[in-house]
Design an enzyme around this catalytic site. Structure first.
Site, short mmCIF file in Angstrom:
data_model
loop_
_atom_site.label_atom_id
_atom_site.label_comp_id
_atom_site.label_asym_id
_atom_site.label_seq_id
_atom_site.Cartn_x
_atom_site.Cartn_y
_atom_site.Cartn_z
N ASP A 87 0.84 -1.20 0.00
CA ASP A 87 0.00 0.00 0.00
C ASP A 87 0.88 1.25 0.00
OD1 ASP A 87 -2.37 1.73 0.58
OD2 ASP A 87 -3.31 -0.19 1.02
N HIS B 144 -3.98 6.07 3.04
CA HIS B 144 -4.64 4.84 2.58
C HIS B 144 -4.01 3.61 3.22
CE1 HIS B 144 -5.80 1.69 -0.37
NE2 HIS B 144 -6.81 2.48 -0.69
N SER C 80 -11.09 -0.92 -1.23
CA SER C 80 -9.84 -0.92 -0.46
C SER C 80 -10.10 -1.12 1.02
CB SER C 80 -9.09 0.40 -0.67
OG SER C 80 -8.49 0.46 -1.93
#
Length: 766
Positions: free
Chosen positions: A156, A225, A550
């Site tokens: 990520d 994220h 996600s």
């Protein structure tokens, strides 16, 4: 005669007793209710004590009318009379009285006074792992000891190591199998919780064509994220987590006692070279699970870094979980990460919402959505101004209507709620523009009736309302209030952005595999940026609420951690099978899953159904697969032995007659083109106690289905049994197109469910 008279007397006594009992009032069950009557007529300004007493008296009169005109009984029953901004009362009532009240034309709603708990990452309670903040003994969390010492890695944007979600307090030594390390550039420090943090940027540098400076030599997450996904999968318990007060409670990941490792592969994009390097490192380091919330459009498996890297991981016993993509709802076939050795996850909602209410001075109320809604002082209405009427001298009406930067006059905005039109520029930017001009709140109205209202982290209290409500909302004064609602929302509902099937690379393999919570998920966040992507956002928050596949992906990854702890000998395929065959395809109101338009969803949206972790730890039977099975599958879709040497480190030859792609022992059955008849083969492995299973099929309109044998008897653990499913188009049955159904094996305790998807390309005519 005397005997007869005695009997008659006894009968008369009994009848008299029964009659008298019938005349006596029974002790009906009483519960506390809230009776909501809407807004008050007195508007924004405080009223006199006399007026408040009149309102209370009106409540007594209303309730008394449902209690045999007894005002005294009503006064005794009511324990709250809402006289200021909310109009209504709370009272102890019998069910019949509540039902009668609900029919009154002046009553908006009557509902039970439910006990509410503090909540966040509500998703784990929605998934059944806890109840009212407590963990039942039969929860998979208790059975798996919260995934203790399982190692979960993410590919990520990196990690914010200082987050409390990665605090290692109370954790023991790092598992001896761990071979990874922490790259400590940029002040990154690991511990016994966050046991690895690495970065991979050479692929990005090569694609960019420019040498990167030292600011790119870091595993630190400046995007948010990666921190969010890592903490959702394996973050520890953190009390008091919230976003501007929304979703307040205790944050935790799916495997709260797992160890976590971050592999930073995303910069301005995530490049295959870096992805493959990270897969390679993670396999060496000793991770048990890789959670990969990234992807590219569907492409040949050999041209897909995630497909290649994940094959190697699965070959080494690592479970790889990937997001399905956010290109929904149309066109069909946009689902990503479709390799059959990957668990592919779609996104759906949970039973939590963040409504934001606009109350006008004329007592009208409109419901919108937003996170930042709770900071307007109570008991006060604010002037409401249309942005066009507050435009700056040099701004066009169009720019002001959309609340562009520099379009508003601070003298006309200060201290007011501003009404802005949605679209064109970012919604976050609109609220920033209003806040910079001195506005205290914003009402954001959609331009189009087809647009959705969205909860977002605005700079000032905001309510995002529909286009229809927006047309009715302008009024001299208004107030914005918000809340977090749980258990009152129908869920799951498929997220509109979740990428649907069919699988464009291998139509005979259903993708996505499963759906999981992915809408409005609260988890840890970077403190290198604000909750929006605006450069002007200088707010720094330890948690943020984000949506997408996600966010759904790490919910499955965290669940896999629990299953690995309970069943360390299960293969990645067995774990996927347990998750898929125990999924549910109905909502919390026992209706079929739907999409955001409330149209019924299907397996191209949700795969086998919605994740249900507690069931997955005891599936009864599983559909297992080995590396050789995957190689046979690749042969069946056209790869040759020479090509497959890229996937394996030993000699391999394709069978002389490879099996059909739909004969891969997958937990779902998909026939992409049925013209006449086809037979598929599956093998079930017993992972429970000895039992006898029988089969049944559901739906599949226009298709006849025959299963042989219909009974499978398992006498020992790990015993395998084969069965065949023959499907044939009925005469005059279907006119072409996909039909959906299920195949279910059950021993009375376990229900091993498989979705069946058939594209009937032609119909036999009589």
């Amino acid at each position: 005669m005397r005997n007869q008279m005695g009997i008659m007397g006894l009968l008369l006594f009994i009848l008299s007793f029964i009659f008298s009992v019938m005349q006596c009032p029974t002790l009906a069950l009483k519960q506390s209710y809230v009776v909501y009557l809407g807004g008050h007529a007195h508007g924004a300004q405080p009223t006199s004590a006399m007026d408040y007493r009149k309102i209370t008296d009106s409540h007594h009169d209303l309730l008394g009318s449902c209690m045999g005109s007894s005002k005294k009984k009503a006064q005794e029953a009511i324990f709250y009379s809402y006289t200021r901004y909310i109009n209504g009362f709370a009272a102890v009532l019998e069910d019949e009285e509540a039902a009668e009240l609900s029919k009154h034309p002046g009553v908006v709603s009557v509902f039970l006074n439910q006990k509410n708990e503090l909540h966040t990452t509500r998703s784990w309670e929605f998934l059944g792992l806890e109840r009212n903040g407590k963990i039942p003994a039969d929860s998979i969390w208790a059975k798996a000891n919260f995934g203790e010492d399982i190692i979960i890695g993410t590919l990520d944007t990196g990690v914010w190591p200082e987050s409390e979600s990665f605090n290692d307090q109370g954790m023991g030594p790092i598992p001896s199998k761990w071979k990874g390390y922490c790259e400590t550039n940029d002040g990154v420090k690991c511990n016994r919780k966050l046991i690895g943090a690495r970065y991979f940027n050479k692929g990005y540098e090569a694609a960019l064509g420019v040498q990167l400076d030292s600011s790119f030599e870091t595993a630190r997450d400046t995007d948010g994220h990666g921190t969010h996904t890592l903490s959702t999968a394996g973050g520890g318990f953190v009390a008091g987590a919230n976003l501007f007060g929304s979703g307040n409670g205790t944050a935790k990941g799916g495997s709260p006692l797992a160890r976590v490792a971050s592999y930073k592969v995303c910069w301005e994009g995530c490049f295959d070279a870096d992805i493959l390097a990270a897969f390679d490192a993670a396999i060496h380091d000793g991770v048990d699970i890789l959670s990969v919330s990234l992807g590219y459009r569907p492409r040949d498996y050999f041209l897909d870094g995630v497909a290649v890297g994940s094959f190697q991981a699965v070959k080494n016993g690592i479970v790889v979980v990937c997001s399905a993509g956010n290109d929904g709802p149309t066109p069909a076939g946009t689902v990503r990460n479709v390799a059959p050795w990957i668990i592919t996850v779609a996104s759906s909602t949970i039973d939590r919402d963040f409504p934001s209410y606009v109350n006008l001075g004329n007592n009208k109320q409109f419901q919108g959505r937003s996170f930042h809604t709770n900071s307007l002082p109570a008991k006060k209405f604010y002037p409401l101004v249309y942005s066009v009427d507050a435009r700056a001298a040099n701004a066009s009406a169009r720019d002001a209507q959309l609340c562009f930067v520099g379009s508003l006059d601070p003298e006309k905005v200060k201290g007011k709620i501003v009404y802005c039109l949605g679209g064109i520029n970012d919604n976050f930017e609109k609220s920033w523009v209003v806040s910079q001009a001195g506005g205290v709140g914003m009402i954001l109205a959609n331009r189009l009736s087809t647009s959705r209202t969205i909860s977002q982290a605005h700079f000032i209290p905001t309510s995002h309302v529909s286009a229809a409500d927006g047309l009715s909302i302008l009024y001299p004064v208004a107030y914005i209030r918000g809340t977090t609602e749980v258990r009152t929302v129908v869920a799951p509902i498929m997220a509109s952005t979740s990428s649907p099937g069919p699988n464009r690379i291998t139509p005979g393999i259903l993708k996505p595999d499963i759906t999981a919570p992915g809408v409005n998920i609260l988890a840890a966040f970077t403190e290198a940026k604000g909750p929006t992507d605006l450069p002007s956002d200088d707010r720094r928050l330890p948690f943020n609420i984000i949506s997408g596949t996600s966010m759904a992906c790490p919910h499955v990854s965290g669940t896999v951690g629990l299953l690995k702890k309970i069943h360390p000998d299960w293969s990645p395929a067995a774990i996927r099978s347990a998750i898929m065959t125990t999924a549910r395809s109905r909502s919390n109101v026992r209706q079929p899953l739907v999409n955001e338009t409330l149209a019924e969803a299907n397996p191209f949206n949700y795969g086998a159904g919605h994740l249900w972790p507690n069931r997955a730890m005891d599936p009864g039977l599983v559909y297992d697969l080995t590396t050789t099975d995957y190689l046979h599958f690749l042969c069946s879709i056209g790869y040759n032995s020479t090509q497959l040497l890229k996937f394996v480190d030993k000699q391999y030859k394709c069978p002389p007659t490879p099996p059909s792609p739909w004969d891969l022992n997958y937990p779902s059955i998909t026939i992409p083109s049925l013209s006449g008849k086809v037979t598929v083969t599956r093998t079930l492995k017993n992972v429970g106690t000895p039992a006898t299973y029988t089969v049944r099929t559901e739906m599949l309109n226009g298709i006849s289905v025959k299963v042989e044998p219909k009974i499978l008897k398992f006498e020992k653990i790990n015993e395998e049994k084969e069965f065949k499913v023959t499907m044939e188009t009925k005469r005059g049955g279907v006119g072409g197109g996909y039909v959906f159904g299920r195949l279910i094996w059950t021993d009375g305790k376990h229900y091993v469910r498989s979705p069946v998807v058939v594209n009937a390309t032609s119909t036999l005519q009589m």
